[in-house]
Write an enzyme that holds these catalytic residues in place. Sequence first.
Site, short mmCIF file in Angstrom:
data_model
loop_
_atom_site.label_atom_id
_atom_site.label_comp_id
_atom_site.label_asym_id
_atom_site.label_seq_id
_atom_site.Cartn_x
_atom_site.Cartn_y
_atom_site.Cartn_z
N GLY A 172 36.45 45.89 45.36
CA GLY A 172 37.91 45.78 45.18
C GLY A 172 38.36 46.33 43.84
NE ARG A 173 36.42 42.53 39.44
CZ ARG A 173 36.35 41.62 38.50
NH1 ARG A 173 37.17 41.68 37.47
NH2 ARG A 173 35.48 40.65 38.57
N GLY A 178 42.54 44.66 40.76
CA GLY A 178 41.58 45.75 40.53
C GLY A 178 41.09 45.85 39.10
NE ARG A 219 27.32 45.38 46.90
CZ ARG A 219 27.84 45.06 45.73
NH1 ARG A 219 28.00 43.82 45.41
NH2 ARG A 219 28.22 45.99 44.90
CG ASP A 230 29.60 39.34 48.27
OD1 ASP A 230 29.39 38.23 48.79
OD2 ASP A 230 30.38 39.50 47.31
CG ASN A 231 27.90 38.57 44.24
OD1 ASN A 231 28.36 39.71 44.29
ND2 ASN A 231 28.64 37.52 43.96
P1 AMP Z 1 32.55 38.99 42.91
O1 AMP Z 1 32.73 37.51 42.97
O2 AMP Z 1 32.79 39.57 41.53
O3 AMP Z 1 31.26 39.44 43.48
O4 AMP Z 1 33.72 39.62 43.80
C1 AMP Z 1 33.89 39.31 45.15
C2 AMP Z 1 34.87 40.28 45.79
O5 AMP Z 1 36.17 40.19 45.18
C3 AMP Z 1 34.46 41.73 45.68
O6 AMP Z 1 34.88 42.34 46.87
C4 AMP Z 1 35.26 42.22 44.49
O7 AMP Z 1 35.46 43.61 44.51
C5 AMP Z 1 36.57 41.46 44.67
N1 AMP Z 1 37.33 41.27 43.41
C6 AMP Z 1 37.03 40.42 42.40
N2 AMP Z 1 37.98 40.48 41.43
C7 AMP Z 1 38.89 41.40 41.84
C8 AMP Z 1 40.10 41.93 41.27
N3 AMP Z 1 40.58 41.52 40.09
N4 AMP Z 1 40.76 42.87 41.98
C9 AMP Z 1 40.31 43.29 43.18
N5 AMP Z 1 39.20 42.84 43.76
C10 AMP Z 1 38.48 41.90 43.10
MG MG Z 2 30.10 40.92 43.81
#
Ligand code: AMP
Ligand code: MG
Length: 488
Positions: free
Chosen positions: A88-89, A122, A179, A252-253
């Site tokens: 997402g970002r 993002g 992943r 996903d992590n």
């Molecule tokens: P994470 O917990 O960092 O692994 O993120 C989980 C999901 O949320 C992934 O698809 C990221 O790309 C999305 N994500 C987290 N923070 C943001 C943000 N600020 N803007 C857009 N997508 C986000």
């Molecule tokens: Mg992640």
Amino acid sequence: MSIALQDTFVRDLPELAVRWQAEQAPNPTLLVLNEPLAGELGLDPAWLRSPEGLGLLAGTEVPAGATPVAQAYAGHQFGGFVPRLGDGRALLLGELADADGRVRDLHLKGSGRTPFARGGDGLAAVGPMLREYVISEAMHALGIPTTRSLAVVATGRPVYRDTELPGAVLARVASSHLRVGSFQYASLVAGHTGDLGVLRRVADYAIARHHPDAADGDQPYRALLEAVTEVQADLIAQWMLVGFVHGVMNTDNMTISGETIDYGPCAFMEAFDPQTVFSSIDSMGRYAYGNQPAIALWNLARFAEALLPLFAEDPEDTETAVAMAEESLGRFRTRYEQRWADGIRAKLGIPGAAAEQADALVADLLGQMQQSRVDHTSFYRRLAAAARGDAEPVRGEFVDLVAFDAWLARWRELGPDPAAMDAVNPIYIPRNHLVEEALTAATDGELGPLRALLDAVRSPFEERPGLQRYAEPGREEFSAGFRTFCGT
Ligand code: AMP
Ligand code: MG
């Protein structure tokens, strides 16, 4: 200088990639650059500091021939399945070969909204990106497989969380960003199209990049499951031995390479307690310290499910496939337990101790540590001092001295080796209060504390004068209320 990036991911797996570009950064400023890592990648640090280099690190200049993409993936988040997550970002800029010829991903985090951003902005703030930088570098120095951090560039754009914060982009390097969720996504695509081609291609790509030996046997996809099961069992054992709590072990992590990825709400446990949780959103304790091995296995079962149609000769023959998957997953427990047992005996300086004796000793010790809330890291260094004849510092950590003295006597009988203990027990880890202090200062533009912390954790086993405060746990008042945040 320029940089030649390959685009094998988007070429081989177009179903999992959306071509995209980073947002412009109004005023890019380099906050930290990992010069040794740049060297490994064959990148000139002086060039990376130039306007052109900063453009690469912030994503605002796409190198000639590169094809940045947002990766698509699915994932179980806290147990609930989300079919379409994706970057997402973040963006994969491409792949490059390092000095040893290994292929590494160059990736950006915080580079603007993508089609997977859903409600998110993002963006990323300076604090959390520096957090990933410090903790991933500390993990690397501890010898734990991890993605690396090449640089953090402040963008000059504000981001809005609870307050207005300075924005930043992290340039991350990984063996790859595949992943478990990548396979879950490919499996969904295969289900929709009725064509297993994409799933097979992701698996072949993963085998080629990470587990080439799997290609040799007559069941390469099962061998892939087993290889990932093994690297993850090894990884989680290493987390447990240093007291690392990942905090958001969603599918996903979890990488296919066996590297630690996505340093969000992670933190190092201080007072030993299997129920330790730092993440503010993990109210059920799903990802608590002591649950990590079970969760890893749960995630691997989701990986196996995604691979199922590739196992048996007839993709419809689920019974055979499930039996195969169960047998392969069964390896996790043995492998994990062996790694943990070897590791904890090494920490105690008794690598050759008989299993039965050592297991009882460890169980007793951990019970006492939990009861007395003993700091997981400094304990083992103090215990080495006890092996050298000075037991008072470590005794002072325990409430029930009679019980601990009895434990010490049994342990001493096994002839512990203090030098071997100090070689595997870190003295400096990125402790929560130190990380917070460094990030707060950095957010205000003062990078000194961050540099000092990085300097300490980059040589975690070597005691150095003047660094005593980096070896001490935080005050109980701080630690008791310490919470970390997701989606930062
Ligand atoms: P994470 O917990 O960092 O692994 O993120 C989980 C999901 O949320 C992934 O698809 C990221 O790309 C999305 N994500 C987290 N923070 C943001 C943000 N600020 N803007 C857009 N997508 C986000
Ligand atoms: Mg992640």
